[in-house]
Write an enzyme that holds these catalytic residues in place. Structure first.
Site: not given
Ligand code: XIL
Length: 495
Positions: A170, A247, A275, A277
């Site tokens: 990030e 995400h 990651e 979701d």
């Protein structure tokens, strides 16, 4: 996404007590029965088997807390072949005070993975969050030494045990500039190259990634990362992959996901969904759960359509154990299984997407549903047909431009190319590149340019962000196409 900077594990443990009936077989049976899967007899019945048949992995994130929840880990072991530790390899867990390292929790995740035949994505070595406070107090002229020592010690500890490392996590602001964290303050943008080099020296076989969120589509943030990746590769820095966290909010998977992965892949990098979701404002209704299925299917199909997309990881297993409600209040239900470990539409969609083709990553992109025009990035209206080709296309002309096409990759039925647009001795403000296909080739996806044309004629104009090229400078665009790889002569004109 603002994960807390404290070391506290905020993982939600709304454990449902389940007895021995939640053993692996029961979970697998429940999955098959609940879905009444309409897939061919030879189709794989787990995500990992289906992904492996397509030359990919399907992963999950697990915390040490999850390891004590048998229903969850049984499901994870049955369905996934890659594990990312949710928190256990982050700086606050591994070097809570200067020079004092603790790999106990991370080691437990690695042992779990190894004993279940799963690989590990190391996560992560350098990140502004979950960074112990002492790092912020290090004099700026000592930060590089502290960072390199952290990377070297951790990556050496896990040498040979991780498939990949998220070396820098990030690093970007939303506007495409780098975050002004302690590493940036001490070293400027050079901290990223220094981190990658230190990780490579410690574990030469690990794939080294930069991982971030909101870089899934083509936007200012992913453009910033794309330029950085180009420049790191040009300098010979060991960068091997880009992690797209993914995400998502239900219904908001970016339409340019595939094209974005393709442009990074065209640089010679792997890409991965790291990651995944897909959160829903609670309570979730049935149409949102259906949409979530559509979303998961699109993400998996986008990965399958990009030969360099190595795999997809979901950030967790079931809705009862996910970071979402703790970080995004009011949202939940982001996983492929509900909080009773029952498979949702999202699971069915991901599995069917994987099973809907049988070829390896070298398949033709045209076989993937995500290649349909409705899902390709939006294009502006057709280019003006009136620009005439330069008379000397391949050598620089004052005030004009030239273009060359290079094949980057090819497979049965398709290929990927990169086109370099070069300015002559004057700067160029806007460009149009044209060529004709010799053998019926058709473009399936194009990025960093706006394409038009019909039949065998192709016209590509600049995007708003790459029309200006300094004198002697260059820019690139890329595409995937169906047919036999070809490198026709291209012409470039500039207004
Ligand atoms: C999250 C964990 O899942 C939580 O348990 C923790 O409290 C905060 O971090 N991007 C990342 C992950 O790269 O490390 C984050 O994980 C989620 C966002």
């Amino acid at each position: 996404m603002k994960p807390p900077s404290t070391g506290t594990e905020r993982h939600r443990s709304r454990t449902r007590a389940r007895g021995p009936a939640t053993a692996l077989a029961a979970v697998a049976a429940a999955t098959a029965v609940a879905l009444n899967l309409a897939i061919p007899a030879q189709a794989a019945s787990t995500l990992k088997a289906a992904a492996e048949a397509r030359g990919r992995y399907f992963g999950t994130a697990l915390t040490r807390g999850d390891l004590g929840i048998s229903a969850e880990v049984n499901l994870a072991a049955a369905q996934f072949d890659m594990v990312t530790p949710g928190n256990e390899m982050k700086w606050d867990a591994t070097e809570p005070s200067k020079g004092s390292f603790n790999f106990g929790s991370g080691d437990q995740i690695v042992s779990f993975a190894q004993s279940h035949g799963m690989r590990v994505r190391g996560h992560n070595l350098v990140w502004h969050a979950q960074l112990p406070a002492w790092v912020g107090g290090v004099p700026l002229n000592q930060v590089q030494g502290v960072m390199e020592n952290h990377i070297t010690t951790e990556a050496t500890h896990y040498r040979g045990k991780v498939y990949a490392w998220d070396v820098v996590n990030e690093p970007y602001n939303e506007d495409g500039t780098l975050r002004q964290d302690v590493f940036y303050k001490a070293m400027g943008s050079g901290y990223i190259a220094a981190a990658l080099r230190a990780a490579h020296a410690a574990d030469p076989n690990a794939k080294l990634y930069i991982n971030d969120y909101n870089i899934e589509g083509i936007n200012a943030k992913s453009n910033g990362l794309y330029s950085l990746a180009q420049s790191l590769l040009a300098q010979g820095v060991p960068l091997h992959g880009i992690g797209l966290e993914s995400h998502f909010i239900v219904g908001q998977v970016p339409s340019s996901l595939q094209a974005n992965m393709e442009r990074f892949a065209a640089l010679g990098l792997d890409v991965a969904i790291t990651e995944l979701d897909d959160r829903i404002q609670m309570p979730a209704d049935s149409s949102e759960l259906q949409q979530q299925g559509t979303d998961y299917g699109r993400v998996v199909n986008a990965c399958l359509a990009v030969p360099r997309c190595v795999g997809v990881s979901q950030w967790g297993v079931d809705d009862g154990h996910t970071w979402i409600p703790g970080t995004f209040p009011g949202y939940g239900a982001p996983m492929m299984w509900d909080s009773s470990y029952q498979p949702k539409a999202a699971y069915q969609a991901a599995l069917s997407a994987l099973n809907s083709g049988t070829s390896s990553p070298s398949q033709s992109p045209s076989q993937s549903p995500s290649q349909s025009p409705s899902q390709s990035p939006s294009r502006s209206p057709s280019a003006s047909p009136s620009s005439s080709p330069s008379s000397s296309p391949s050598s620089p002309v004052p005030g004009a431009c030239s273009a060359t096409i290079k094949t980057i990759n090819s497979w049965g039925g398709g290929f990927q190319s990169e086109v370099t647009v070069r300015a002559g001795s004057s700067a160029v403000n806007g460009w149009t590149v044209k060529w004709a296909w010799p053998g019926g080739q058709t473009i399936s996806s194009l990025w960093n340019g706006v394409s038009s044309g019909s039949g065998s004629s192709v016209t590509v104009r600049n995007e708003s962000y790459n029309g200006s090229i300094a004198a002697g400078g260059s820019t690139t665009f890329g595409f995937t196409a169906n047919g036999t790889a070809a490198t026709p002569t291209a012409t470039c004109t500039s207004p």
